[in-house]
Structure formats: structure tokens, C-alpha cells
Design a protein around this motif. Structure first.
Motif, short mmCIF file in Angstrom:
data_model
loop_
_atom_site.label_atom_id
_atom_site.label_comp_id
_atom_site.label_asym_id
_atom_site.label_seq_id
_atom_site.Cartn_x
_atom_site.Cartn_y
_atom_site.Cartn_z
N ASN A 129 0.79 -1.24 0.00
CA ASN A 129 0.00 0.00 0.00
C ASN A 129 0.82 1.28 0.00
N HIS A 130 2.00 1.22 -0.58
CA HIS A 130 2.80 2.44 -0.71
C HIS A 130 2.64 3.01 -2.12
N ARG A 131 3.10 4.27 -2.24
CA ARG A 131 2.99 4.93 -3.54
C ARG A 131 4.38 5.35 -4.00
N PRO A 132 5.08 4.45 -4.67
CA PRO A 132 6.45 4.75 -5.08
C PRO A 132 6.53 5.57 -6.38
N LEU A 133 7.59 6.36 -6.45
CA LEU A 133 7.89 7.09 -7.68
C LEU A 133 9.18 6.51 -8.26
N LEU A 134 9.13 6.14 -9.52
CA LEU A 134 10.35 5.66 -10.18
C LEU A 134 11.02 6.84 -10.86
N VAL A 135 12.34 6.91 -10.75
CA VAL A 135 13.06 8.05 -11.29
C VAL A 135 14.09 7.61 -12.33
N LEU A 148 12.28 2.03 -18.31
CA LEU A 148 11.67 2.32 -17.01
C LEU A 148 10.23 2.79 -17.19
N GLN A 149 10.02 3.60 -18.24
CA GLN A 149 8.66 4.09 -18.49
C GLN A 149 7.71 2.94 -18.82
N VAL A 150 8.18 2.02 -19.63
CA VAL A 150 7.35 0.87 -20.00
C VAL A 150 7.02 0.04 -18.75
N LEU A 151 8.04 -0.18 -17.91
CA LEU A 151 7.82 -0.95 -16.68
C LEU A 151 6.87 -0.21 -15.75
N GLY A 152 7.04 1.11 -15.67
CA GLY A 152 6.17 1.93 -14.83
C GLY A 152 4.72 1.81 -15.27
N GLU A 153 4.50 1.86 -16.58
CA GLU A 153 3.15 1.73 -17.12
C GLU A 153 2.55 0.38 -16.75
N LYS A 156 1.63 0.49 -13.25
CA LYS A 156 0.88 1.72 -12.93
C LYS A 156 1.56 2.53 -11.83
N ALA A 157 2.87 2.68 -11.95
CA ALA A 157 3.61 3.54 -11.03
C ALA A 157 4.10 4.74 -11.82
N PRO A 158 4.03 5.96 -11.24
CA PRO A 158 4.53 7.12 -11.96
C PRO A 158 6.05 7.05 -12.15
N VAL A 159 6.48 7.54 -13.32
CA VAL A 159 7.92 7.57 -13.62
C VAL A 159 8.32 9.02 -13.85
N HIS A 178 9.16 16.40 -6.39
CA HIS A 178 7.92 15.96 -7.05
C HIS A 178 7.17 14.97 -6.16
N ALA A 179 7.90 14.06 -5.55
CA ALA A 179 7.27 13.07 -4.67
C ALA A 179 6.62 13.77 -3.47
N LYS A 180 7.35 14.74 -2.90
CA LYS A 180 6.81 15.48 -1.75
C LYS A 180 5.52 16.20 -2.15
N ASP A 181 5.56 16.85 -3.30
CA ASP A 181 4.41 17.64 -3.75
C ASP A 181 3.20 16.76 -4.06
N ASN A 182 3.46 15.50 -4.40
CA ASN A 182 2.36 14.65 -4.87
C ASN A 182 2.01 13.51 -3.91
N GLY A 183 2.53 13.58 -2.71
CA GLY A 183 2.18 12.58 -1.70
C GLY A 183 2.67 11.18 -2.04
N LEU A 184 3.79 11.09 -2.71
CA LEU A 184 4.35 9.77 -3.02
C LEU A 184 5.36 9.44 -1.92
N ASP A 185 5.26 8.25 -1.32
CA ASP A 185 6.05 8.01 -0.10
C ASP A 185 7.38 7.29 -0.31
N TYR A 186 7.65 6.78 -1.48
CA TYR A 186 8.97 6.20 -1.79
C TYR A 186 9.48 6.75 -3.12
N VAL A 187 10.77 7.03 -3.16
CA VAL A 187 11.39 7.47 -4.40
C VAL A 187 12.49 6.47 -4.73
N ILE A 188 12.38 5.86 -5.90
CA ILE A 188 13.38 4.86 -6.30
C ILE A 188 14.16 5.41 -7.49
N ILE A 189 15.42 5.72 -7.24
CA ILE A 189 16.22 6.36 -8.29
C ILE A 189 17.06 5.33 -9.04
#
Ligand code: GDP
Length: 296
Positions: A129-135, A148-153, A156-159, A178-189
Motif C-alpha cells: 500500500n505504498h505509492r512509489p515514484l520511479l526516477v 523504465l517508463q514501460v515498466l512503470g506503465e 501503474k507507477a509514476p515515472v 515531485h514526490a513530496k508535492d504529490n504525496g508519493l512516499d517512496y522514491v526509487i532512483i
């Protein structure tokens, strides 16, 4: 599957011990000679093997064990515990920041499975139940961003991407915002890899590190490369203070040397194991389960 040959050999050694009512010191020495060879053949670091065997011997040779009803079983239990310790003892959990987002930097050599693992990790976090952002901060490998974009799609995780003309340091900085502004709780770089470790790669990683202060720096290594994987981990760790290792391609016929040596050599725990190309083929690494699997 990984460890097959090691597993088979150790099971052989132990079935001999198990069959004995009484175990002599010579039996233990003989068994440990075979264990030593099996580990070396599995490409475990020789110093790690030496320490391991001497610990098991020390605990096995003694009145208490030898006079027990089932000395063979007791010795197998000692080996099981030491194997578990060797791989870190208990499960090393992923860090979680008190002040979201939790920032995870993924590093590794090209081809180790960094981009795929980033997406797999995002998927695992989504399940919790987390909302990760892929970078997409690997701007050098052609197609890494698209991959990464294809995998994100797919999951259904934002890239987050700024294309390949902005510096990875700036991409990482903006992504965290961006993650802070959008309430995303994990950032994976997903950082850049190279074919070999070089100064430029390390410099860039250090810069990203100093700008985003990650909670985790995970090194992705290919288990199939055995001791090379351990050497890579050692070099990265000296420069970047890793917080954990992800072992990939454990579904292949890796002999197991990397899994059994990396913690002892680098001090870094293995946090995840990847067992296939599919997006859900990533698991938290459990040393005790892996040890039991090896011993069959
Ligand atoms: P990167 O260069 O480190 O980002 O590597 P990629 O993520 O592009 O992965 C390189 C190749 O390894 C791809 O073909 C992946 O599908 C494959 N791969 C990654 N992890 C695993 C794994 O656990 N098992 C198997 N069999 N293949 C994997």
C-alpha cells in the motif's frame, strides 16, 4: 536454480553423518574437509570458507555434541545456523523514513538488473500500500529511460523523467520534490551503470547521494558473476556506504558464492533476491530460509 550443486554436495556429506550412531572427531574433520571443498567449488570467498569451517568445527567437536543421541543431526543444525549467520542472520528490512518520502538509490553495473529491479521494488512497495515514484536517472544507456517508463506503465507507477539532457543530480533533486508535492512516499532512483566501475560513475553517484541524502543505497549485483559480484560490492561500498545488496538472477544456475560471501566480505546485508525476469520476481531476502534451502 541457484545452489543446486552446492546443495547436492552438502546433502551427501550430511547423509553420511546422519547415518552414524556415533560420530568421532575424525568423522567431523572428514565432513568439514568435504564442506570446505563444496563451498570453494561454489565460488565462496576462500577466507569466508576458512572462517566458516573453523567455526563449525569448534562448535561440533566436543563432548556435548559427540555424546548426544543424534550427533549427525546436531552438527547439521550447527551448519544451518552458521550458514544463516553468514548470510546476515535475520532478515534486513528496507529502511523507512520518518519524514516521507523514503529515498532509495539503486546502483550497480550495467546489465546487473538495476532498472528491472527498480520496477520490481516499486511493485513490492505497492503491494504494501505504498505509492512509489520511479526516477529515470540513467541518462547514458540508450533506452534505459524508455525501459523504465514501460515498466512503470505496466505496474501503474509514476515515472519521473527529464529526458537525457538534464544532469542525473538535478533529475534526482527534482524527483524528490515531485514526490513530496504529490504525496508519493517512496522514491526509487535508477542511476546509471557502467560496464566497469570508474571514477566518473562514482563521482556522479556521490553527487546524487549528497543532494538527496538517500535512506537506502542498494547495490544490484548479478549472482551469476560469483566473486566478481562480491568484488564489485566491496568497491562500491568503500566509496558509497551501501545500505544493502540486491542479488539478481538467482533463478539461474549461479553456484551461490556471491550470496554466501557478500555479507561477510562487505558487511552489507542482502535485502532482496530477484528470481526471474517477471515484474513480481523479487522477494525480501531471508537468510534462514536460504540456508534451509541449501541444506535441503
Ligand atoms: P541494468 O543495466 O542493470 O539496468 O539491467 P536491466 O534491468 O536492464 O537487466 C538486464 C537483463 O537482466 C534484462 O534482460 C533483465 O530482464 C535481466 N534480469 C534482471 N533481473 C533478473 C533476474 O532476477 N533473473 C533473470 N533471469 N534475469 C534478470
Amino acid at each position: 536454480m541457484a545452489f543446486e550443486s552446492l546443495s547436492g554436495r552438502l546433502q551427501n556429506v550430511f547423509s553420511k553423518l546422519r547415518g552414524k550412531g556415533k560420530v568421532s572427531e575424525e568423522d567431523v574433520n572428514e565432513a568439514m574437509r568435504e564442506v570446505r571443498l563444496a563451498l570453494l567449488e561454489a565460488d565462496v570467498n576462500f577466507k569466508v570458507v576458512k572462517d566458516f569451517v573453523s567455526k563449525v568445527k569448534e562448535k561440533s567437536i566436543g563432548k556435548e555434541v559427540m555424546n548426544s543421541f543424534t550427533p549427525g543431526m546436531v552438527i547439521i543444525d550447527i551448519v544451518n545456523k552458521e550458514l544463516t549467520e553468514l548470510m546476515g542472520g535475520s532478515q534486513a528490512k528496507l529502511a523507512k523514513s520518518n519524514k516521507p518520502p523514503t529515498v532509495i538509490m539503486m546502483a550497480g553495473l550495467q546489465g546487473a538488473g538495476k532498472t528491472t529491479t527498480s520496477a520490481k521494488l516499486a511493485k513490492l512497495l505497492q503491494k504494501g500500500n505504498h505509492r512509489p515514484l520511479l526516477v529515470a536517472a540513467d541518462i547514458y544507456r540508450p533506452a534505459a529511460i524508455k525501459q523504465l517508463q514501460v515498466l512503470g506503465e505496466q505496474i501503474k507507477a509514476p515515472v519521473f523523467s527529464l529526458g537525457d539532457q538534464t544532469s542525473p543530480v538535478e533529475i534526482a533533486r527534482q524527483a524528490v520534490q515531485h514526490a513530496k508535492d504529490n504525496g508519493l512516499d517512496y522514491v526509487i532512483i535508477d542511476t546509471a551503470g557502467r560496464l566497469h566501475i570508474d571514477e566518473e560513475l562514482m563521482e556522479e553517484l556521490k553527487q546524487i547521494h549528497s543532494v538527496v541524502s538517500p535512506d537506502e543505497v542498494l547495490l544490484v549485483v548479478d549472482a551469476m558473476t560469483g566473486q566478481d559480484a562480491v568484488n564489485v560490492a566491496d568497491s562500491f561500498n568503500k566509496q558509497l556506504a551501501l545500505t544493502g545488496v540486491v542479488l539478481t538472477k538467482l533463478d539461474g544456475d549461479s553456484r551461490g558464492g556471491a550470496a554466501l560471501s557478500v555479507k561477510a566480505v562487505t558487511g552489507c546485508p542482502i535485502k532482496f533476491a530477484a528470481l526471474g525476469e517477471k515484474i513480481d520476481a523479487l522477494e525480501p531476502f531471508h537468510p534462514e530460509r536460504m540456508a534451509s534451502r541449501i541444506l535441503g
